[in-house]
Structures are given as structure tokens and as C-alpha cells.
Enzyme design. Sequence first.
Site, PDB file in Angstrom:
ATOM      1  N   SER A 189      37.908  30.687  52.453  1.00 48.51           N
ATOM      2  CA  SER A 189      38.748  30.597  51.260  1.00 48.51           C
ATOM      3  C   SER A 189      38.187  29.612  50.244  1.00 48.51           C
ATOM      4  O   SER A 189      37.595  28.606  50.609  1.00 48.51           O
ATOM      5  CB  SER A 189      40.167  30.174  51.626  1.00 48.51           C
ATOM      6  OG  SER A 189      40.920  30.039  50.426  1.00 48.51           O
ATOM      7  N   LYS A 229      43.462  33.281  58.281  1.00 54.07           N
ATOM      8  CA  LYS A 229      43.129  33.523  56.868  1.00 54.07           C
ATOM      9  C   LYS A 229      44.135  34.487  56.231  1.00 54.07           C
ATOM     10  O   LYS A 229      44.524  34.332  55.069  1.00 54.07           O
ATOM     11  CB  LYS A 229      41.706  34.071  56.738  1.00 54.07           C
ATOM     12  CG  LYS A 229      41.321  34.466  55.295  1.00 54.07           C
ATOM     13  CD  LYS A 229      41.347  33.268  54.369  1.00 54.07           C
ATOM     14  CE  LYS A 229      41.003  33.460  52.921  1.00 54.07           C
ATOM     15  NZ  LYS A 229      40.885  34.671  52.244  1.00 54.07           N
ATOM     16  N   HIS A 258      47.141  32.518  55.461  1.00 55.96           N
ATOM     17  CA  HIS A 258      46.792  31.689  54.292  1.00 55.96           C
ATOM     18  C   HIS A 258      47.033  32.507  53.018  1.00 55.96           C
ATOM     19  O   HIS A 258      47.643  32.047  52.046  1.00 55.96           O
ATOM     20  CB  HIS A 258      45.331  31.250  54.404  1.00 55.96           C
ATOM     21  CG  HIS A 258      44.723  30.726  53.134  1.00 55.96           C
ATOM     22  ND1 HIS A 258      44.363  31.544  52.079  1.00 55.96           N
ATOM     23  CD2 HIS A 258      44.424  29.464  52.732  1.00 55.96           C
ATOM     24  CE1 HIS A 258      43.879  30.813  51.088  1.00 55.96           C
ATOM     25  NE2 HIS A 258      43.903  29.546  51.459  1.00 55.96           N
ATOM     26  N   ASN A 259      46.550  33.739  53.026  1.00 55.67           N
ATOM     27  CA  ASN A 259      46.693  34.577  51.827  1.00 55.67           C
ATOM     28  C   ASN A 259      48.153  34.949  51.562  1.00 55.67           C
ATOM     29  O   ASN A 259      48.565  35.048  50.412  1.00 55.67           O
ATOM     30  CB  ASN A 259      45.852  35.842  51.974  1.00 55.67           C
ATOM     31  CG  ASN A 259      44.389  35.578  51.703  1.00 55.67           C
ATOM     32  OD1 ASN A 259      43.941  34.445  51.808  1.00 55.67           O
ATOM     33  ND2 ASN A 259      43.647  36.594  51.351  1.00 55.67           N
ATOM     34  N   GLU A 303      49.530  32.148  49.872  1.00 55.97           N
ATOM     35  CA  GLU A 303      48.930  32.183  48.516  1.00 55.97           C
ATOM     36  C   GLU A 303      49.703  33.164  47.612  1.00 55.97           C
ATOM     37  O   GLU A 303      50.054  32.837  46.473  1.00 55.97           O
ATOM     38  CB  GLU A 303      47.464  32.609  48.677  1.00 55.97           C
ATOM     39  CG  GLU A 303      46.694  32.927  47.414  1.00 55.97           C
ATOM     40  CD  GLU A 303      45.289  33.497  47.779  1.00 55.97           C
ATOM     41  OE1 GLU A 303      44.543  32.847  48.541  1.00 55.97           O
ATOM     42  OE2 GLU A 303      44.939  34.595  47.294  1.00 55.97           O
TER      43      GLU A 303
HETATM   44  C1  6PG Z   1      40.670  33.006  48.960  1.00 48.80           C
HETATM   45  C2  6PG Z   1      41.340  34.258  48.486  1.00 48.80           C
HETATM   46  C3  6PG Z   1      40.467  35.463  48.565  1.00 48.80           C
HETATM   47  C4  6PG Z   1      41.167  36.784  48.354  1.00 48.80           C
HETATM   48  C5  6PG Z   1      42.111  37.014  47.221  1.00 48.80           C
HETATM   49  C6  6PG Z   1      43.390  37.620  47.703  1.00 48.80           C
HETATM   50  O1  6PG Z   1      41.262  32.395  49.841  1.00 48.80           O
HETATM   51  O2  6PG Z   1      39.603  32.654  48.463  1.00 48.80           O
HETATM   52  O3  6PG Z   1      42.463  34.489  49.280  1.00 48.80           O
HETATM   53  O4  6PG Z   1      39.913  35.521  49.843  1.00 48.80           O
HETATM   54  O5  6PG Z   1      40.201  37.758  48.189  1.00 48.80           O
HETATM   55  O6  6PG Z   1      42.320  35.984  46.375  1.00 48.80           O
HETATM   56  O7  6PG Z   1      43.313  38.915  47.483  1.00 48.80           O
HETATM   57  P1  6PG Z   1      44.326  39.833  46.681  1.00 48.80           P
HETATM   58  O8  6PG Z   1      45.244  39.005  45.840  1.00 48.80           O
HETATM   59  O9  6PG Z   1      43.416  40.675  45.834  1.00 48.80           O
HETATM   60  O10 6PG Z   1      44.990  40.623  47.756  1.00 48.80           O
END
Ligand code: 6PG
Length: 472
Positions: free
Chosen positions: A129, A183, A186-187, A190
Site C-alpha cells: 500500500s 491488505k 486495509h482497502n 480506506e
Molecule cells: C493502496 C491502494 C491501492 C488500490 C486502490 C483501491 O493501498 O495503495 O489501496 O492498492 O489499488 O487505491 O482500489 P479501488 O478504489 O480502485 O478499488
Amino acid sequence: MSKAHFGLIGLGVMGENLVLNAERNGFSSVVYNRTFSKTESFLKGRGAGKSIIGARSFKEFVDSLERPRRILMMIKAGSATDAVIDEISPYLEEGDLLIDGGNSEFRDTERRVSQLESRNFGYIGMGVSGGSKGALEGPSMMPGGTKSSYEAIESLVSKMAAQVEDGPCVTYIGPGGSGHFVKTVHNGIEYGIEQILSESYDLMKRVSGMKGEQMANVMAQWNRTEELTSYLVEITEVCLREKDTNDGEDLVEKIMDKAGQKGTGLWTVSSALELGISVPTIYASLNARVMSSLKDQRVKAESIIKNIPVISFNLGTVDNGMEPLMDAVVLATICSYAQGMDLLKAASEEFKYNLSMPSIAKIWKGGCIIRSSLLSRIQEAYNNNPDLLNLLLDPWFADQVNRKLTNLSKVVSGAAQSGIPVPCLSSSLDYINSYRTSRLPQNLVQAMRDCFGSHTYERLDMKGPYHTDWLK
Ligand code: 6PG
């Protein structure tokens, strides 16, 4: 010629930056890309004058690497990853290591770990990430697989990772697909925080009539507080401040309001449903993206379903850092983390990942997209109590909830009365209210289930199960 320390497959932006990062840290590298012209232009451009060479074939690539070979794949998740594994494995030898640094589905990684390890190759599924900048300067990395495979890459990833006050933002996560699972979550967190900040922007714009510059100033203030110092608040400020070079207006207002997704948010929610973990803030952020994609229908519906006029309610002022709104954002952000951590704990038990919650919080403190000052509090909470049932029960977080819940309720209620959707703020409020309510109305659900289907129920006052002939 001496052999390279490290190999990289896939020269997308992330791949390029990761190999430059490895090389800067003393690991001579060899790169392979399906189209050699891409490799050539990289070596003539950003890779020029560095200890990086290019390979035209997998054989040449593998032959250029010292043993055991450490090969990082930065390619599209899914069948492309399987295709590369199939093509390269005839050239690998016992003990060589493949690392998948993409956003792979953790079950695919489970399968690949067991297939490759049965052939005596190491296989690591590693969440990475930090976006392109993080990849170059130091990302957060979440490697999972067998411990011995991790040990073979530890010196490499420890140097490449972002560094925080208590060490590098990488650690051995656990067996199988655990690195990719972490991960994925994590997303999911996010997604939640991105949506929460977007809802706060919508409220500031529609209720308080604020412009990009003013909202950016609020983000700058929030980013100086203990509760909200974070990378996502920092880049929200940047996005809100940017002007369209054509007319000098706020660029964000020119962007189509449809958000895409590549899968990890969906996998977070589906895993949570499978494991019986409540993640409504994260789910709301995913659903908000789905709803956003229905642009044509929304445009049509707006002309048919009557608008509720926006009422004036207290979101705060720029002078007080939009305090009520900030409180709402803080609590919803805490909910996003709390739900993600809860899901990690459940997965750790179910899949025998043996995850260390403080270590995960630690490696998220730098490099990654959800890095924030709250993560130090999260690390501390799990260090103080490894059996913590939910982050909201930790004394520091409980105090935040107790002090800010009224403002979250007022903001959600004002938004509801104004017809402004705030899916993450409102589901976070419901999450907190449900979690802190000892008596929920599911007694009536149980009565109905027993009434129409004889599903039986338990009683509070006597041991059961019980059935009543409700329709007698
Ligand atoms: C990171 C991000 C990255 C990811 C997108 C999420 O941690 O650097 O999570 O890995 O590709 O930012 O993807 P989407 O919003 O396109 O689903």
C-alpha cells in the site's frame, strides 16, 4: 557478470517505482515486462545509470538472478497472475521465491501458496500500500506465506518499506493468504474513510455553502488534530484546493460523480458477511460507490422524486474547525477502523492466521493510504489488551464516543432533514447505537420466526428452547 539480487515482473507505475526503491536500497535488479519495448524505455529513462538490467524472456530473467531467486510480480490480479506463474515456474529451482505484490483475492493466494510450496518453491502474497509515491519512497507491506519464505525476503522488504519511529512498515503477517487478506481489509477501511470525507465535503458545500478553498482550509485544520492527522485528510485538502486550469474554478466540481472499484472493498464486505462480522460503515461506502455509478438513473429520479429543502443546522464554523462535523467524521472514521480490526480478528481465528493486531496497526502507521495518528492509539489499545473485543471498548476510544456521539447524531439528523445522503455517517451512528444497546428488538424477530416457521426461541428468564402456538 554478477547476478542480480532482485527480480521484478511488470513495469506498471507501481512496478517501476518498487524496483527503483529496491535498487536505491542496494539491491541490484533485473526487470521483465511482457512487451520488451516498455523495458527498453524504462532502462533508457528512469532506470538509466542504475544497477538495473532488462530481460527479454523468462529464461534470461531467471538466469540473471542470484539464488534463492526473489521475484516480485506486480501484475493485474486474477488470471494474469496464474499465467505468469505457469510460464515462469519451469525455470525456477527449489527454494526460489515468487512474491505477488498485487491486490489478489486472498483465496487465490491460499491456492497458489499451497500449489507452489508443494513444488518446493516459496510463495508470498504481499499486500503493498501507498500508491505510486509510496512504492518509490517506502510503502507499507503485508507479506503472508510460510515463515521461512518471509525470512528469505526480510532484509529486502525491511529496507524498502516506510520507516516509522518503531521500525519498518512491514512484518510477517501469517500463513497462506493472510497478507492479501490484511491488505483487503486495509482497502475496506480506506473505502470507508474516503466516503466519510466525501460526505463531509458534501455537507460543507450544500449546507454551509463553502467553496473548495475554505473546505481545504478546514481539512488543513483537521490534519493538525490528534484524531484526524492522516494521509487521506491531507490529500483531501489537496484535491479541494486544486483549480481547473481552464476557468480557475474548483476542479473537484468538474469531476464526474461516479466512483469505480477494483474488488477489494467488495471482498472485505463479502468476507465480513461470511464470517458474521458487522461492517456497516465499510458496506455503506461500497454501496455509495454502487449508487454513484447509477448516474443516468439518479439524474432522472431527481426530476421525479421531490427534493426536501436543505435546512440550516450547525456544522460549526471555520473558526472552530467545523467542530460538530469534525466530531462526526472522527467517530465514523473510528468505526471504519473498528470494523476492519474486528474482521481481522475473526478471520485470524477462522483461518488460523494468528494475526498480531498491534503489529498490523504498527505497519499501517507509515507508507500506506490509511496511515493516521489514530493507528498509534489502535496499536496501544491492542497492546494494552490483546483480547479487546472491539476498539470502541478501549478507554481512549470509548471516551471519544462518549464525547462526540451527540454531535454525530445532530449532523446525521440535520442531513436527514435536509435530504442529503450521508450513508457512512448514518451507518456509523447506527453501528454505535446498536453496539451500545443491551436490549435490541430482535426478540420480536425471534417471535415472528417462531410464529410462522416454528424456529423456536430462547427466553431471558428460563433455559430453552421454547415454541409457542402463536396462531392458535
Ligand atoms: C493502496 C491502494 C491501492 C488500490 C486502490 C483501491 O493501498 O495503495 O489501496 O492498492 O489499488 O487505491 O482500489 P479501488 O478504489 O480502485 O478499488
